[in-house]
Motif scaffolding. Structure first.
Motif, short mmCIF file in Angstrom:
data_model
loop_
_atom_site.label_atom_id
_atom_site.label_comp_id
_atom_site.label_asym_id
_atom_site.label_seq_id
_atom_site.Cartn_x
_atom_site.Cartn_y
_atom_site.Cartn_z
N MET A 148 0.85 -1.18 0.00
CA MET A 148 0.00 0.00 0.00
C MET A 148 0.89 1.24 0.00
O MET A 148 1.81 1.35 0.81
CB MET A 148 -0.90 0.01 1.24
N LEU A 149 0.63 2.14 -0.94
CA LEU A 149 1.33 3.42 -0.98
C LEU A 149 0.50 4.43 -0.20
O LEU A 149 -0.65 4.72 -0.55
CB LEU A 149 1.51 3.88 -2.43
N VAL A 150 1.07 4.92 0.91
CA VAL A 150 0.35 5.82 1.81
C VAL A 150 0.93 7.22 1.62
O VAL A 150 2.00 7.53 2.14
CB VAL A 150 0.48 5.36 3.28
N ALA A 151 0.22 8.05 0.89
CA ALA A 151 0.74 9.38 0.57
C ALA A 151 0.11 10.44 1.46
O ALA A 151 0.65 10.81 2.51
CB ALA A 151 0.53 9.69 -0.92
N TYR A 152 -1.08 10.91 1.08
CA TYR A 152 -1.69 12.05 1.76
C TYR A 152 -2.67 11.63 2.87
O TYR A 152 -3.07 12.46 3.67
CB TYR A 152 -2.42 12.92 0.74
N HIS A 153 -3.08 10.36 2.88
CA HIS A 153 -4.11 9.90 3.82
C HIS A 153 -3.54 8.81 4.72
O HIS A 153 -3.59 7.63 4.39
CB HIS A 153 -5.33 9.38 3.04
N GLY A 154 -2.99 9.23 5.86
CA GLY A 154 -2.32 8.29 6.74
C GLY A 154 -3.20 7.56 7.72
O GLY A 154 -2.75 6.62 8.38
N ALA B 143 5.98 4.73 1.88
CA ALA B 143 5.82 6.19 1.88
C ALA B 143 7.19 6.85 1.87
O ALA B 143 8.18 6.25 2.31
CB ALA B 143 5.01 6.66 3.08
N THR B 144 7.24 8.07 1.38
CA THR B 144 8.45 8.87 1.51
C THR B 144 8.58 9.34 2.95
O THR B 144 7.61 9.33 3.72
CB THR B 144 8.39 10.08 0.58
N GLN B 145 9.77 9.77 3.32
CA GLN B 145 9.99 10.22 4.69
C GLN B 145 9.12 11.44 5.02
O GLN B 145 8.57 11.54 6.12
CB GLN B 145 11.47 10.57 4.90
N ASN B 146 8.97 12.35 4.06
CA ASN B 146 8.17 13.54 4.37
C ASN B 146 6.68 13.20 4.51
O ASN B 146 5.97 13.79 5.33
CB ASN B 146 8.38 14.65 3.33
N ALA B 147 6.20 12.20 3.75
CA ALA B 147 4.81 11.77 3.90
C ALA B 147 4.60 11.10 5.26
O ALA B 147 3.56 11.29 5.91
CB ALA B 147 4.43 10.81 2.78
N THR C 126 6.37 0.68 6.74
CA THR C 126 7.39 -0.38 6.83
C THR C 126 8.51 -0.18 5.82
O THR C 126 9.60 -0.71 6.00
CB THR C 126 6.75 -1.76 6.59
N ASN C 127 8.22 0.56 4.74
CA ASN C 127 9.20 0.76 3.67
C ASN C 127 9.26 2.24 3.30
O ASN C 127 8.32 2.75 2.66
CB ASN C 127 8.83 -0.06 2.43
N VAL C 128 10.32 2.92 3.73
CA VAL C 128 10.50 4.33 3.36
C VAL C 128 11.15 4.37 1.98
O VAL C 128 12.19 3.74 1.74
CB VAL C 128 11.36 5.08 4.39
N THR D 217 9.17 -0.82 -7.63
CA THR D 217 8.35 -1.91 -8.14
C THR D 217 7.75 -2.67 -6.97
O THR D 217 8.46 -3.12 -6.08
CB THR D 217 9.19 -2.87 -9.01
N ILE D 218 6.43 -2.78 -6.97
CA ILE D 218 5.70 -3.48 -5.91
C ILE D 218 4.73 -4.43 -6.58
O ILE D 218 3.96 -4.03 -7.46
CB ILE D 218 4.93 -2.50 -5.00
#
Length: 263
Positions: free
Chosen positions: A75-81, A94-98, A130-132, A139-140
């Protein structure tokens, strides 16, 4: 891919719009929740990757049931955590800033506000990343995504279906625009989408849109700046915008925009 070329699958509360690209399928889940969330499922060879998460408990349950039979790879968690009770054992990217945005920044403030507004129906638990990840290709589940960091989180290009995910577009609703400079930044990003020729623009609070909608939004933002330059105060600004765009939704976003332009 035409944005209207989908199969509608009604669920008890929400609805899935299914786009078939052949080897890849896109499931656009319209939650019908209080904040009109959209969650996207990119499926290939029986494996699925989610973009964002629902954040109301009934939607969590409904989407989890819909996904039964698919192997959810991440799951890519960007703006909605929020919504961490949904698929808790699936890897979260997610990126560190997200991650910081959701845990302690503006995203956390929104989660707190939604908790106060919606009470026990809202799942205010924050997904544990779990994955920054950084910018560039990741690729996921056998699917390539291209990550572009933004001020708050990150946008996601999906090359195999010629689509891009960003937080908000909405061709017939107001947006949160934090002044003229912010509008210019939004316009530049939208022109980049246009130049790249994306078939679909996916956003957190609207059904999939297209490049015609992108141009509509560019025109709106350009006009918004002109209206702000001509109006001396926030009330006059809001009145003129409402006069020119009477059918637009998102009045609360217009209120916020006026607050930024006339701070």
């Amino acid at each position: 891919m035409n944005k209207n070329n989908f199969k509608a699958i009604p669920l008890a509360k929400g609805e899935v719009n299914l786009y078939d690209f052949g080897e890849v399928r896109l499931h656009a889940y319209k939650t019908n929740d209080f904040i009109d969330d959209e969650v996207f499922v990119v499926e290939k060879n029986g494996k699925a990757v989610l973009i964002e998460s629902p954040c109301f408990f009934d939607n969590n349950k409904e989407l989890a049931e819909y996904l039964e039979g698919m192997e959810v790879s991440g799951m890519l968690v960007a703006y909605h955590g929020a919504g961490a009770t949904f698929l808790p054992d699936v890897p979260k990217y997610a990126t560190q800033n997200a991650k910081e945005y959701a845990e302690q920044g503006g995203g956390k403030a929104l989660i707190d506000n939604f908790t106060a507004a919606f009470g026990e129906a809202f799942d205010n638990s924050v997904h544990r990343i779990t994955n920054v990840i950084g910018e560039g290709r990741v690729t996921i589940g056998g699917i390539d995504f291209v990550i572009k960091q933004t001020a708050e989180a990150f946008d996601i290009a999906i090359p195999e279906i010629n689509a891009v995910y960003t937080h908000m577009l909405g061709h017939d609703c107001h947006s949160i625009v934090a002044g003229a400079a912010h509008a210019d930044g939004m316009i530049a990003e939208l022109k980049d989408y246009r130049a790249k020729g994306y078939d679909l623009i996916l956003t957190s609070h609207y059904t999939p849109e297209d490049l015609k909608d992108v141009q509509t939004k560019i025109d709106y933002l350009e006009n918004l700046k002109k209206i702000a330059a001509a109006c001396p105060d926030a009330d006059g600004f809001k009145a003129e915008v409402q006069k020119q765009y009477p059918a637009y939704g998102g009045q609360n976003y217009l209120d916020m925009t006026a607050g930024f332009f006339y701070a």
